[in-house]
Write a protein that holds these residues in place. Sequence first.
Motif, PDB file in Angstrom:
ATOM      1  N   SER A   6      38.329  47.560  42.371  1.00 27.88           N
ATOM      2  CA  SER A   6      37.555  48.766  42.669  1.00 27.88           C
ATOM      3  C   SER A   6      37.834  49.789  41.575  1.00 27.88           C
ATOM      4  O   SER A   6      38.784  49.642  40.802  1.00 27.88           O
ATOM      5  CB  SER A   6      37.920  49.338  44.039  1.00 27.88           C
ATOM      6  N   GLY A   7      36.978  50.812  41.508  1.00 26.31           N
ATOM      7  CA  GLY A   7      37.222  51.913  40.590  1.00 26.31           C
ATOM      8  C   GLY A   7      36.336  51.958  39.366  1.00 26.31           C
ATOM      9  O   GLY A   7      36.436  52.884  38.558  1.00 26.31           O
ATOM     10  N   GLY A   8      35.476  50.963  39.192  1.00 23.73           N
ATOM     11  CA  GLY A   8      34.582  51.003  38.044  1.00 23.73           C
ATOM     12  C   GLY A   8      33.520  52.073  38.203  1.00 23.73           C
ATOM     13  O   GLY A   8      33.393  52.708  39.254  1.00 23.73           O
ATOM     14  N   GLY A   9      32.751  52.281  37.132  1.00 20.62           N
ATOM     15  CA  GLY A   9      31.684  53.277  37.195  1.00 20.62           C
ATOM     16  C   GLY A   9      31.205  53.674  35.825  1.00 20.62           C
ATOM     17  O   GLY A   9      31.487  52.996  34.830  1.00 20.62           O
ATOM     18  N   LEU A  10      30.480  54.769  35.791  1.00 22.17           N
ATOM     19  CA  LEU A  10      29.916  55.311  34.557  1.00 22.17           C
ATOM     20  C   LEU A  10      30.701  56.552  34.144  1.00 22.17           C
ATOM     21  O   LEU A  10      30.947  57.447  34.971  1.00 22.17           O
ATOM     22  CB  LEU A  10      28.448  55.657  34.769  1.00 22.17           C
ATOM     23  N   VAL A  11      31.082  56.594  32.872  1.00 25.15           N
ATOM     24  CA  VAL A  11      31.850  57.727  32.364  1.00 25.15           C
ATOM     25  C   VAL A  11      31.432  58.006  30.933  1.00 25.15           C
ATOM     26  O   VAL A  11      30.995  57.095  30.220  1.00 25.15           O
ATOM     27  CB  VAL A  11      33.367  57.436  32.463  1.00 25.15           C
ATOM     28  N   GLN A  12      31.558  59.244  30.517  1.00 27.12           N
ATOM     29  CA  GLN A  12      31.245  59.591  29.135  1.00 27.12           C
ATOM     30  C   GLN A  12      32.408  59.216  28.217  1.00 27.12           C
ATOM     31  O   GLN A  12      33.563  59.151  28.648  1.00 27.12           O
ATOM     32  CB  GLN A  12      30.963  61.081  29.024  1.00 27.12           C
ATOM     33  N   ALA A  13      32.093  58.996  26.971  1.00 29.04           N
ATOM     34  CA  ALA A  13      33.126  58.705  25.983  1.00 29.04           C
ATOM     35  C   ALA A  13      34.167  59.818  25.981  1.00 29.04           C
ATOM     36  O   ALA A  13      33.832  61.005  26.074  1.00 29.04           O
ATOM     37  CB  ALA A  13      32.508  58.559  24.603  1.00 29.04           C
ATOM     38  N   THR A 102      48.385  36.304  29.566  1.00 26.69           N
ATOM     39  CA  THR A 102      48.288  36.538  28.129  1.00 26.69           C
ATOM     40  C   THR A 102      46.936  36.002  27.667  1.00 26.69           C
ATOM     41  O   THR A 102      46.148  35.492  28.465  1.00 26.69           O
ATOM     42  CB  THR A 102      49.413  35.825  27.371  1.00 26.69           C
ATOM     43  N   SER A 103      46.706  36.081  26.381  1.00 23.24           N
ATOM     44  CA  SER A 103      45.463  35.548  25.829  1.00 23.24           C
ATOM     45  C   SER A 103      45.572  34.054  25.501  1.00 23.24           C
ATOM     46  O   SER A 103      44.620  33.458  25.026  1.00 23.24           O
ATOM     47  CB  SER A 103      45.079  36.316  24.562  1.00 23.24           C
ATOM     48  N   SER A 104      46.725  33.459  25.809  1.00 23.74           N
ATOM     49  CA  SER A 104      46.950  32.066  25.407  1.00 23.74           C
ATOM     50  C   SER A 104      46.289  31.050  26.327  1.00 23.74           C
ATOM     51  O   SER A 104      46.026  29.923  25.917  1.00 23.74           O
ATOM     52  CB  SER A 104      48.454  31.794  25.332  1.00 23.74           C
ATOM     53  N   PHE A 105      46.081  31.417  27.590  1.00 20.05           N
ATOM     54  CA  PHE A 105      45.460  30.482  28.516  1.00 20.05           C
ATOM     55  C   PHE A 105      44.751  31.253  29.610  1.00 20.05           C
ATOM     56  O   PHE A 105      44.989  32.448  29.800  1.00 20.05           O
ATOM     57  CB  PHE A 105      46.489  29.527  29.121  1.00 20.05           C
ATOM     58  N   VAL A 106      43.892  30.550  30.332  1.00 22.55           N
ATOM     59  CA  VAL A 106      43.073  31.183  31.357  1.00 22.55           C
ATOM     60  C   VAL A 106      43.883  31.350  32.639  1.00 22.55           C
ATOM     61  O   VAL A 106      44.451  30.378  33.139  1.00 22.55           O
ATOM     62  CB  VAL A 106      41.820  30.339  31.633  1.00 22.55           C
ATOM     63  N   PRO A 107      43.949  32.558  33.201  1.00 23.60           N
ATOM     64  CA  PRO A 107      44.692  32.760  34.449  1.00 23.60           C
ATOM     65  C   PRO A 107      44.123  31.937  35.607  1.00 23.60           C
ATOM     66  O   PRO A 107      42.944  31.614  35.625  1.00 23.60           O
ATOM     67  CB  PRO A 107      44.533  34.260  34.715  1.00 23.60           C
ATOM     68  N   ASP A 108      44.967  31.666  36.597  1.00 22.21           N
ATOM     69  CA  ASP A 108      44.561  30.838  37.725  1.00 22.21           C
ATOM     70  C   ASP A 108      43.603  31.546  38.675  1.00 22.21           C
ATOM     71  O   ASP A 108      42.721  30.914  39.253  1.00 22.21           O
ATOM     72  CB  ASP A 108      45.790  30.394  38.526  1.00 22.21           C
ATOM     73  N   TYR A 109      43.809  32.834  38.888  1.00 16.90           N
ATOM     74  CA  TYR A 109      43.065  33.560  39.915  1.00 16.90           C
ATOM     75  C   TYR A 109      42.287  34.721  39.311  1.00 16.90           C
ATOM     76  O   TYR A 109      42.804  35.447  38.460  1.00 16.90           O
ATOM     77  CB  TYR A 109      44.027  34.090  40.985  1.00 16.90           C
ATOM     78  N   TRP A 110      41.059  34.881  39.811  1.00 15.04           N
ATOM     79  CA  TRP A 110      40.164  35.916  39.296  1.00 15.04           C
ATOM     80  C   TRP A 110      39.509  36.668  40.441  1.00 15.04           C
ATOM     81  O   TRP A 110      39.154  36.074  41.464  1.00 15.04           O
ATOM     82  CB  TRP A 110      39.062  35.280  38.438  1.00 15.04           C
ATOM     83  N   GLY A 111      39.325  37.983  40.226  1.00 17.46           N
ATOM     84  CA  GLY A 111      38.493  38.753  41.131  1.00 17.46           C
ATOM     85  C   GLY A 111      37.035  38.615  40.748  1.00 17.46           C
ATOM     86  O   GLY A 111      36.693  37.903  39.802  1.00 17.46           O
ATOM     87  N   GLN A 112      36.181  39.317  41.460  1.00 19.22           N
ATOM     88  CA  GLN A 112      34.747  39.231  41.217  1.00 19.22           C
ATOM     89  C   GLN A 112      34.277  40.177  40.123  1.00 19.22           C
ATOM     90  O   GLN A 112      33.149  40.040  39.637  1.00 19.22           O
ATOM     91  CB  GLN A 112      33.979  39.504  42.510  1.00 19.22           C
ATOM     92  N   GLY A 113      35.099  41.116  39.740  1.00 16.75           N
ATOM     93  CA  GLY A 113      34.767  42.004  38.636  1.00 16.75           C
ATOM     94  C   GLY A 113      34.207  43.340  39.077  1.00 16.75           C
ATOM     95  O   GLY A 113      33.597  43.457  40.143  1.00 16.75           O
ATOM     96  N   THR A 114      34.432  44.339  38.232  1.00 15.96           N
ATOM     97  CA  THR A 114      33.874  45.673  38.461  1.00 15.96           C
ATOM     98  C   THR A 114      33.332  46.200  37.135  1.00 15.96           C
ATOM     99  O   THR A 114      33.964  46.044  36.094  1.00 15.96           O
ATOM    100  CB  THR A 114      34.928  46.622  39.059  1.00 15.96           C
ATOM    101  N   GLN A 115      32.155  46.799  37.178  1.00 16.86           N
ATOM    102  CA  GLN A 115      31.488  47.243  35.955  1.00 16.86           C
ATOM    103  C   GLN A 115      32.035  48.587  35.498  1.00 16.86           C
ATOM    104  O   GLN A 115      32.148  49.535  36.298  1.00 16.86           O
ATOM    105  CB  GLN A 115      29.980  47.369  36.192  1.00 16.86           C
ATOM    106  N   VAL A 116      32.353  48.659  34.218  1.00 17.99           N
ATOM    107  CA  VAL A 116      32.723  49.919  33.574  1.00 17.99           C
ATOM    108  C   VAL A 116      31.712  50.175  32.463  1.00 17.99           C
ATOM    109  O   VAL A 116      31.522  49.325  31.589  1.00 17.99           O
ATOM    110  CB  VAL A 116      34.147  49.865  33.003  1.00 17.99           C
ATOM    111  N   THR A 117      31.077  51.321  32.504  1.00 17.61           N
ATOM    112  CA  THR A 117      30.099  51.688  31.490  1.00 17.61           C
ATOM    113  C   THR A 117      30.491  53.024  30.876  1.00 17.61           C
ATOM    114  O   THR A 117      30.682  54.007  31.599  1.00 17.61           O
ATOM    115  CB  THR A 117      28.687  51.791  32.079  1.00 17.61           C
TER     116      THR A 117
END
Length: 120
Positions: A6-13, A102-117
């Motif tokens: 949670s917590g995504g949204g639209l924000v100015q630079a 880390t960036s070395s391998f894909v994590p096991d568990y993922w959320g559904q994602g939240t958009q940040v613009t």
Amino acid sequence: VPLVESGGGLVQAGGSLRLSCVASESIFRLYAMGWYRRAPGKQRELVAGISSRGNTNYADSVKGRFTISRDNAKIEVYLQMDNLEPEDTAVYYCVGDRESVTSSFVPDYWGQGTQVTVSS
């Protein structure tokens, strides 16, 4: 769904946002947690990771601007994003892994994602 963001949204630079992620199972207290993102037309990339003990790692592009933290009592992880740039626009995913995030391998568990613009 083991992880819910949670917590995504639209924000100015130049603005700030704080993402939160709550885990549904107590086992995640023992797991490394973190955040990935996928920008339009780009591959997903690691943003930040935090071990069960609180050790952190960051992508170079967000160092000094983003801060990851966790509250094991609440089984939550946070991403404080300051001085946001249009290039930070992406879907942000909360992730968890038994070993590390880390960036070395894909994590096991993922959320559904939240958009940040971030608008310029």
